[in-house]
Design an enzyme around this catalytic site. Structure first.
Site, mmCIF file in Angstrom:
data_model
loop_
_atom_site.group_PDB
_atom_site.id
_atom_site.type_symbol
_atom_site.label_atom_id
_atom_site.label_comp_id
_atom_site.label_asym_id
_atom_site.label_seq_id
_atom_site.Cartn_x
_atom_site.Cartn_y
_atom_site.Cartn_z
ATOM 1 N N ASN A 150 0.801 -1.230 0.000
ATOM 2 C CA ASN A 150 0.000 0.000 0.000
ATOM 3 C C ASN A 150 0.832 1.278 0.000
ATOM 4 O O ASN A 150 0.345 2.309 -0.426
ATOM 5 C CB ASN A 150 -1.000 -0.002 1.155
ATOM 6 C CG ASN A 150 -0.326 0.056 2.482
ATOM 7 O OD1 ASN A 150 0.700 -0.606 2.685
ATOM 8 N ND2 ASN A 150 -0.846 0.838 3.397
ATOM 9 N N LYS A 173 12.434 -7.322 1.336
ATOM 10 C CA LYS A 173 11.524 -8.087 0.469
ATOM 11 C C LYS A 173 10.254 -7.260 0.313
ATOM 12 O O LYS A 173 9.414 -7.218 1.195
ATOM 13 C CB LYS A 173 11.194 -9.452 1.075
ATOM 14 C CG LYS A 173 10.627 -10.351 0.002
ATOM 15 C CD LYS A 173 9.333 -10.991 0.264
ATOM 16 C CE LYS A 173 8.006 -10.569 0.419
ATOM 17 N NZ LYS A 173 7.179 -10.306 -0.725
ATOM 18 N N GLU A 176 5.263 -8.465 -3.705
ATOM 19 C CA GLU A 176 5.427 -8.899 -5.107
ATOM 20 C C GLU A 176 4.569 -8.063 -6.067
ATOM 21 O O GLU A 176 4.808 -8.036 -7.258
ATOM 22 C CB GLU A 176 5.124 -10.391 -5.246
ATOM 23 C CG GLU A 176 3.758 -10.864 -4.760
ATOM 24 C CD GLU A 176 3.710 -11.201 -3.257
ATOM 25 O OE1 GLU A 176 4.332 -10.490 -2.453
ATOM 26 O OE2 GLU A 176 3.008 -12.170 -2.901
ATOM 27 N N GLY A 226 2.698 -5.098 7.551
ATOM 28 C CA GLY A 226 1.697 -5.839 6.785
ATOM 29 C C GLY A 226 0.529 -6.223 7.657
ATOM 30 O O GLY A 226 0.218 -5.544 8.648
ATOM 31 N N THR A 230 -0.073 -12.236 8.857
ATOM 32 C CA THR A 230 1.312 -12.481 8.463
ATOM 33 C C THR A 230 2.268 -12.039 9.575
ATOM 34 O O THR A 230 3.278 -12.710 9.832
ATOM 35 C CB THR A 230 1.644 -11.733 7.147
ATOM 36 O OG1 THR A 230 0.595 -11.954 6.218
ATOM 37 C CG2 THR A 230 2.939 -12.224 6.558
ATOM 38 N N GLY A 231 1.923 -10.944 10.231
ATOM 39 C CA GLY A 231 2.761 -10.469 11.341
ATOM 40 C C GLY A 231 2.927 -11.526 12.417
ATOM 41 O O GLY A 231 4.007 -11.714 12.974
ATOM 42 N N GLU A 248 4.608 -3.648 12.309
ATOM 43 C CA GLU A 248 3.651 -2.555 12.060
ATOM 44 C C GLU A 248 2.475 -3.167 11.317
ATOM 45 O O GLU A 248 2.596 -3.514 10.138
ATOM 46 C CB GLU A 248 4.313 -1.456 11.222
ATOM 47 C CG GLU A 248 5.392 -0.683 11.956
ATOM 48 C CD GLU A 248 4.871 0.166 13.094
ATOM 49 O OE1 GLU A 248 3.643 0.353 13.211
ATOM 50 O OE2 GLU A 248 5.691 0.636 13.892
ATOM 51 N N CYS A 281 -2.836 1.905 6.797
ATOM 52 C CA CYS A 281 -2.979 1.272 8.114
ATOM 53 C C CYS A 281 -3.584 2.240 9.120
ATOM 54 O O CYS A 281 -4.344 1.856 9.990
ATOM 55 C CB CYS A 281 -1.626 0.794 8.598
ATOM 56 S SG CYS A 281 -0.389 2.084 8.499
ATOM 57 N N GLU A 375 -10.648 -4.673 9.610
ATOM 58 C CA GLU A 375 -10.014 -3.697 8.739
ATOM 59 C C GLU A 375 -10.458 -3.949 7.300
ATOM 60 O O GLU A 375 -10.186 -5.006 6.742
ATOM 61 C CB GLU A 375 -8.487 -3.840 8.849
ATOM 62 C CG GLU A 375 -7.722 -2.807 8.067
ATOM 63 C CD GLU A 375 -6.217 -3.019 8.147
ATOM 64 O OE1 GLU A 375 -5.770 -4.171 7.963
ATOM 65 O OE2 GLU A 375 -5.493 -2.043 8.383
ATOM 66 N N GLU A 451 7.994 2.708 14.784
ATOM 67 C CA GLU A 451 8.752 3.283 13.684
ATOM 68 C C GLU A 451 8.624 4.799 13.834
ATOM 69 O O GLU A 451 7.830 5.282 14.629
ATOM 70 C CB GLU A 451 8.176 2.833 12.332
ATOM 71 C CG GLU A 451 8.309 1.336 12.069
ATOM 72 C CD GLU A 451 9.677 0.905 11.542
ATOM 73 O OE1 GLU A 451 10.609 1.737 11.518
ATOM 74 O OE2 GLU A 451 9.808 -0.272 11.172
HETATM 75 P P1 NAD Z 1 0.472 -8.977 3.945
HETATM 76 O O1 NAD Z 1 0.652 -9.331 5.362
HETATM 77 O O2 NAD Z 1 -0.336 -9.852 3.083
HETATM 78 O O3 NAD Z 1 1.882 -8.872 3.213
HETATM 79 C C1 NAD Z 1 2.925 -8.032 3.703
HETATM 80 C C2 NAD Z 1 4.253 -8.574 3.234
HETATM 81 O O4 NAD Z 1 4.475 -9.845 3.859
HETATM 82 C C3 NAD Z 1 4.334 -8.828 1.728
HETATM 83 O O5 NAD Z 1 5.621 -8.487 1.267
HETATM 84 C C4 NAD Z 1 4.107 -10.323 1.635
HETATM 85 O O6 NAD Z 1 4.662 -10.907 0.463
HETATM 86 C C5 NAD Z 1 4.834 -10.815 2.883
HETATM 87 N N1 NAD Z 1 4.430 -12.141 3.373
HETATM 88 C C6 NAD Z 1 3.273 -12.813 3.148
HETATM 89 N N2 NAD Z 1 3.302 -14.018 3.773
HETATM 90 C C7 NAD Z 1 4.486 -14.096 4.423
HETATM 91 C C8 NAD Z 1 5.095 -15.078 5.257
HETATM 92 N N3 NAD Z 1 4.487 -16.229 5.554
HETATM 93 N N4 NAD Z 1 6.312 -14.833 5.770
HETATM 94 C C9 NAD Z 1 6.947 -13.669 5.519
HETATM 95 N N5 NAD Z 1 6.433 -12.703 4.711
HETATM 96 C C10 NAD Z 1 5.214 -12.900 4.177
HETATM 97 O O7 NAD Z 1 -0.073 -7.485 3.938
HETATM 98 P P2 NAD Z 1 -0.515 -6.632 2.675
HETATM 99 O O8 NAD Z 1 -1.840 -7.127 2.239
HETATM 100 O O9 NAD Z 1 0.614 -6.562 1.693
HETATM 101 O O10 NAD Z 1 -0.644 -5.167 3.307
HETATM 102 C C11 NAD Z 1 -1.807 -4.707 3.909
HETATM 103 C C12 NAD Z 1 -1.684 -4.747 5.421
HETATM 104 O O11 NAD Z 1 -0.540 -4.024 5.846
HETATM 105 C C13 NAD Z 1 -2.855 -4.088 6.107
HETATM 106 O O12 NAD Z 1 -3.305 -4.887 7.183
HETATM 107 C C14 NAD Z 1 -2.273 -2.790 6.639
HETATM 108 O O13 NAD Z 1 -2.946 -2.260 7.741
HETATM 109 C C15 NAD Z 1 -0.883 -3.178 6.950
HETATM 110 N N6 NAD Z 1 -0.004 -2.008 6.997
HETATM 111 C C16 NAD Z 1 0.464 -1.562 8.198
HETATM 112 C C17 NAD Z 1 1.257 -0.417 8.266
HETATM 113 C C18 NAD Z 1 1.771 0.111 9.580
HETATM 114 O O14 NAD Z 1 2.724 0.885 9.571
HETATM 115 N N7 NAD Z 1 1.185 -0.265 10.712
HETATM 116 C C19 NAD Z 1 1.581 0.256 7.099
HETATM 117 C C20 NAD Z 1 1.093 -0.221 5.897
HETATM 118 C C21 NAD Z 1 0.293 -1.368 5.859
#
Ligand code: NAD
Length: 471
Positions: A150, A173, A176, A226, A230-231, A248, A281, A375, A451
């Site tokens: 995003n 990373k 993608e 993310g 995933t976190g 985050e 986010c 969300e 951060e």
């Molecule tokens: P996501 O968790 O799907 O992906 C985030 C990253 O993690 C990508 O690069 C993805 O390829 C990688 N990933 C996926 N599976 C993984 C695994 N098993 N191990 C390691 N890495 C893996 O999130 P998204 O859909 O790309 O982003 C949207 C989310 O991010 C929303 O929930 C949003 O709130 C959050 N976000 C948070 C902040 C913040 O600062 N708090 C900022 C931006 C986005």
């Protein structure tokens, strides 16, 4: 033109050879915009080895020297702004004006950490005569960074600037779906004199590249941005190796409006749900309004949201998955009994070729409904009403998330009282301006660590205590 994107390791582009690749379809009209190499564990191993190799020299440099290189990155980003803006707009669909703002923020991160690293210092600890103790802040070594789609450039810049300033080297990373500007940033770092191996980028999926980065034994700190799901997986992997994480994650932030608020400014604040089409986010996706001004504010917000025409003043959903998710939430909200006031559909007409949805407002949203709790990550505002201050606080805190909270009132006592009761890592009163200087991060499921601000620099260092006998 379809861009070919390949890993950047040790200052070189890795030839694609027979690696698999993924085509990225842009959000504005779903045309192919990039072909992304999908790496694997061997690319992560090469990148981590390069980062490890470059580590000692980078960490040994004086902070002022590292800082000057980061300031050069900042200037180069500003000089090349339009290149970055054009590419990221193509991949994310952000409005050009939004992305120009994002570029400025990315440059600010390098400017801030390039300067403030010179103020990083330890402490001395009095032990009485005969012993002298002091602390120093040292880098971890290789930092593994995983970023979402995003805000690809700003997310990469945020962690990289602080990590590099502190003397770490990084393997990033990116998502993608939006890898281009992270690669461009890595190249830019090298062009201004950051040595090869200090910044590396490995492209690919989370399941392959992300997981390999989390598991690599030489990655000493993980910085993940993310989703919560995933976190959690990243935190579990990090726990197995006992490495720290900065997480985050998502949010469902409350914008709490008391009857004495300046409603003109509240309307502006409510409309920030349309920035990046709500794919942020920190989006203030719940508008909680005191009974006395509820109907008036709802009318004004609804009228302003109607003017956010998709494709003109509203960006599309960046990925197909996100588009489908938001459209699904329209059904969820209807089934749960939320009252649709504006929007509630995918865009029709000319913009239907892209991943556009309408700016949407639901009223009469109760805490039991999924659009109150989950969300959505789209231009979707959930409006609820409250009577008393206690009710407002209870409603705002009735969430698994705790990223940001916003409070509007002219009563300064109430502003401080309510702010102190908010379960959120950042509380904004009457539209206060946040920036790079203000630490950012979540309470509860919104994350771990911070951060931004000086605080972030501390997170990218580990503390060493040295005790010297002077006897
Ligand atoms: P996501 O968790 O799907 O992906 C985030 C990253 O993690 C990508 O690069 C993805 O390829 C990688 N990933 C996926 N599976 C993984 C695994 N098993 N191990 C390691 N890495 C893996 O999130 P998204 O859909 O790309 O982003 C949207 C989310 O991010 C929303 O929930 C949003 O709130 C959050 N976000 C948070 C902040 C913040 O600062 N708090 C900022 C931006 C986005």
């Amino acid at each position: 033109m379809v861009r070919d994107l390949d890993h950047w390791i040790d200052g070189k582009t890795v030839p694609r050879g027979t690696q698999p690749a993924m085509t990225v379809h842009g959000p504005v009209d779903r045309r192919s915009v990039a072909s992304v190499a999908l790496g694997g564990a061997s690319h992560v191993a090469d990148a981590v080895a390069a980062a490890r190799g470059a580590g000692p020299d980078w960490a040994d440099r004086a902070p002022v020297e590292r800082g000057r290189l980061l300031l050069a990155v900042s200037s180069a980003l500003r000089e090349r702004a339009e290149e970055f803006v054009e590419v990221e707009v193509e991949e994310t669909g952000k409005l050009v004006s939004e992305m120009r703002g994002g570029l400025g923020v990315a440059a600010d991160y390098f400017e801030y950490y390039g300067g403030v690293v010179r103020a990083l210092f330890g402490e001395t600890i009095g032990l009485g005569s005969g012993d002298h103790a002091f602390t120093t802040r040292e880098p971890y070594g290789v930092v593994g960074m995983i970023t979402p789609w995003n805000g690809p450039l700003t997310q990469a810049a945020r962690g990289m600037a602080a990590a590099l300033a502190a003397g770490n080297t990084v393997v990033v990373k990116p998502s993608e779906f939006t890898s281009s500007t992270t690669l461009m940033l890595a190249r830019l770092c090298e062009e201004v004199g950051v040595p090869p191996g200090v910044v590396n980028v490995v492209l690919g999926t989370g399941a392959e590249v992300g997981a390999a980065l989390v598991d690599h034994p030489d990655v000493r700190l993980l910085a993940f941005t993310g989703s919560v799901t995933t976190g959690r997986a990243v935190a579990e992997g990090a726990a197995r190796r006992l490495v720290p994480t900065i997480l985050e994650l998502g949010g469902k932030s409350a914008n709490v409006v008391f009857a004495d608020a300046d409603l003109d400014r509240v309307v502006e604040s409510a409309l920030t749900i349309c920035v990046g089409a709500g794919q942020q986010c920190a989006a203030l996706s719940r508008l909680l309004v005191q009974h006395e001004v509820h109907d008036e504010l709802l009318d004004r917000v609804a009228a302003a949201m109607r003017e956010r025409v998709p494709g003109e003043r509203l960006a599309p959903m960046t990925t197909e998955g996100q588009f489908e998710k938001v459209v699904e939430y329209f059904d969820v909200a209807a089934r749960d009994g939320a009252r649709l006031v504006v929007g509630g559909r995918a865009a029709s007409g000319e913009t239907a070729a892209g991943r556009y949805v309408e700016a949407t407002v639901y009223a009469d949203v109760t805490p039991q409904m999924r659009i109150f709790r989950e969300e959505v990550f789209g231009p979707v505002l959930a409006v609820s009403r409250f009577g008393t201050e206690d009710e407002a606080v209870a409603m705002a805190n009735d969430s698994d998330f705790g990223l940001v909270a916003s409070v509007w009132t002219r009563d300064s006592g109430r502003a401080l009282r309510v702010a102190s009761r908010m379960e959120a890592g950042q509380v904004i009163v009457n539209g206060g301006r946040t920036g790079i200087e203000t630490p950012f991060g979540g309470y509860k499921s919104s994350g771990l660590g911070r951060e931004k601000g000086f605080e972030s620099l501390l997170h990218y260092t580990q503390l060493k205590t040295t005790v010297v006998s002077t006897r």
